[in-house]
Design an enzyme around this catalytic site. Structure first.
Site, PDB file in Angstrom:
ATOM      1  N   ASP A 111     -13.498  -4.684  -1.631  1.00 28.50           N
ATOM      2  CA  ASP A 111     -14.501  -5.782  -1.673  1.00 28.50           C
ATOM      3  C   ASP A 111     -15.512  -5.354  -0.980  1.00 28.50           C
ATOM      4  OD1 ASP A 111     -12.115  -6.037   0.627  1.00 28.50           O
ATOM      5  OD2 ASP A 111     -14.242  -6.197   1.499  1.00 28.50           O
TER       6      ASP A 111
ATOM      7  N   GLU B 140      -7.507   0.301  10.211  1.00 27.02           N
ATOM      8  CA  GLU B 140      -6.586   1.612  10.915  1.00 27.02           C
ATOM      9  C   GLU B 140      -7.060   2.797  11.226  1.00 27.02           C
ATOM     10  OE1 GLU B 140      -5.411  -0.363   8.020  1.00 27.02           O
ATOM     11  OE2 GLU B 140      -4.480  -1.810   8.984  1.00 27.02           O
TER      12      GLU B 140
ATOM     13  N   GLY C 289     -13.453  -2.155   2.744  1.00 23.82           N
ATOM     14  CA  GLY C 289     -14.412  -3.032   2.239  1.00 23.82           C
ATOM     15  C   GLY C 289     -15.657  -1.951   2.219  1.00 23.82           C
TER      16      GLY C 289
ATOM     17  N   GLU D  41       0.869  -1.304  -0.057  1.00 28.52           N
ATOM     18  CA  GLU D  41       0.060   0.021  -0.050  1.00 28.52           C
ATOM     19  C   GLU D  41       0.921   1.219  -0.081  1.00 28.52           C
ATOM     20  OE1 GLU D  41      -3.973  -1.411   2.088  1.00 28.52           O
ATOM     21  OE2 GLU D  41      -2.303  -1.713   3.332  1.00 28.52           O
TER      22      GLU D  41
HETATM   23  N1  ADE Z   1      -9.760  -3.656   4.099  1.00 29.85           N
HETATM   24  C1  ADE Z   1     -10.011  -4.061   3.076  1.00 29.85           C
HETATM   25  N2  ADE Z   1     -11.430  -4.748   3.059  1.00 29.85           N
HETATM   26  C2  ADE Z   1     -11.431  -5.072   4.291  1.00 29.85           C
HETATM   27  C3  ADE Z   1     -12.542  -5.842   5.211  1.00 29.85           C
HETATM   28  N3  ADE Z   1     -13.462  -6.526   4.526  1.00 29.85           N
HETATM   29  N4  ADE Z   1     -12.414  -5.848   6.429  1.00 29.85           N
HETATM   30  C4  ADE Z   1     -11.561  -5.088   7.118  1.00 29.85           C
HETATM   31  N5  ADE Z   1     -10.555  -4.602   6.524  1.00 29.85           N
HETATM   32  C5  ADE Z   1     -10.471  -4.400   5.074  1.00 29.85           C
END
Ligand code: ADE
Length: 229
Positions: free
Chosen positions: A197, A174, A77, A11
């Site tokens: 996601d 974070e 997400g 990242e």
């Molecule tokens: N970072 C990216 N996708 C995530 C998810 N589903 N849960 C927690 N952190 C994430």
């Protein structure tokens, strides 16, 4: 100087690839990359994953370098149907979703015996970021929920609170801890995430696939912001 953080090497790698006058400083097993991007003095570092690592690194970098601002980028997400994979989510505010002390009378997300619950982004940084046009996907401003859990089964009732009670738009591991440390130190902070996601059963696979897009997108955003800071 501006501090640019991401949780993982993948990242922050795009920032390192365009950094000029780069110099590496070592701190307790972490590499801090000092140099310039777009002519602005920056320090780029990995924080590590989760709230403890992110809080620790943010406090250390504030103490050691007194940055003008802290920018945190990476993946998140989506918690909302209209926020798609590949979109950009800028945190207008952030909350620790796994801070839960309802047993002693505090609502989810509130740090007990304090007023800290929803942490707003710095208004100037938020305004600047809101005018960024991503090369792919849409830009959203919204609420980011942070906790020490990778959410991959949000369809389960146990995680309904993310979108219901907390009205979250995105989830990651974070942001709220960085925002908390910055707020206490009075340092402007912005958290910007690329959606990898839908925090559901496919989250793990989508997360891996989206790392390259995310780093490209984060670099575009930071390059757009830096000359204006
Ligand atoms: N970072 C990216 N996708 C995530 C998810 N589903 N849960 C927690 N952190 C994430």
């Amino acid at each position: 100087m501006i501090v640019i953080l991401g949780a993982m090497d993948s990242e922050i790698s795009s920032f390192l690839s365009v950094m000029d006058n780069a110099k590496i400083l070592h701190w307790n097993g972490f590499d801090h990359h000092q140099g310039t991007i777009e002519g602005r003095a920056v320090l780029v570092s990995k924080s590590g994953v989760g709230k403890v690592m992110a809080a620790m690194m943010t406090q250390h970098l504030i103490d050691a370098y007194h940055p003008l601002a802290v920018l945190f980028t990476g993946l998140a997400g989506s918690l909302q149907p209209h926020i798609a994979i590949g979109d950009t989510l800028i945190a207008s505010d952030l909350v620790q979703h796994d801070m839960e002390a309802s047993g002693i009378g505090f609502p989810r997300g509130q740090i007990p015996f304090s007023d800290w619950r929803f942490l707003p982004a710095d208004p100037r940084l938020l305004h600047l970021a809101s005018e960024f046009v991503p090369y792919q996907g849409k830009l959203h401003l919204g609420r980011i929920c942070t906790g020490d859990q990778f959410i991959s089964h949000r369809e389960m009732a146990s995680h309904a609170y993310l979108a219901d009670e907390l009205a979250g738009d995105g989830v990651e591991m974070e942001g709220a801890s960085v925002a908390q440390v910055c707020a206490i130190n009075d340092v402007p902070c912005l958290v910007a995430r690329t959606i990898s996601d839908k925090a559901d059963g496919s989250a793990g696979v989508n997360f891996e696939e989206f790392l390259p897009l995310a780093s490209h997108n984060s670099l575009d955003l930071v390059r757009y912001m830096l000359p204006q800071l």
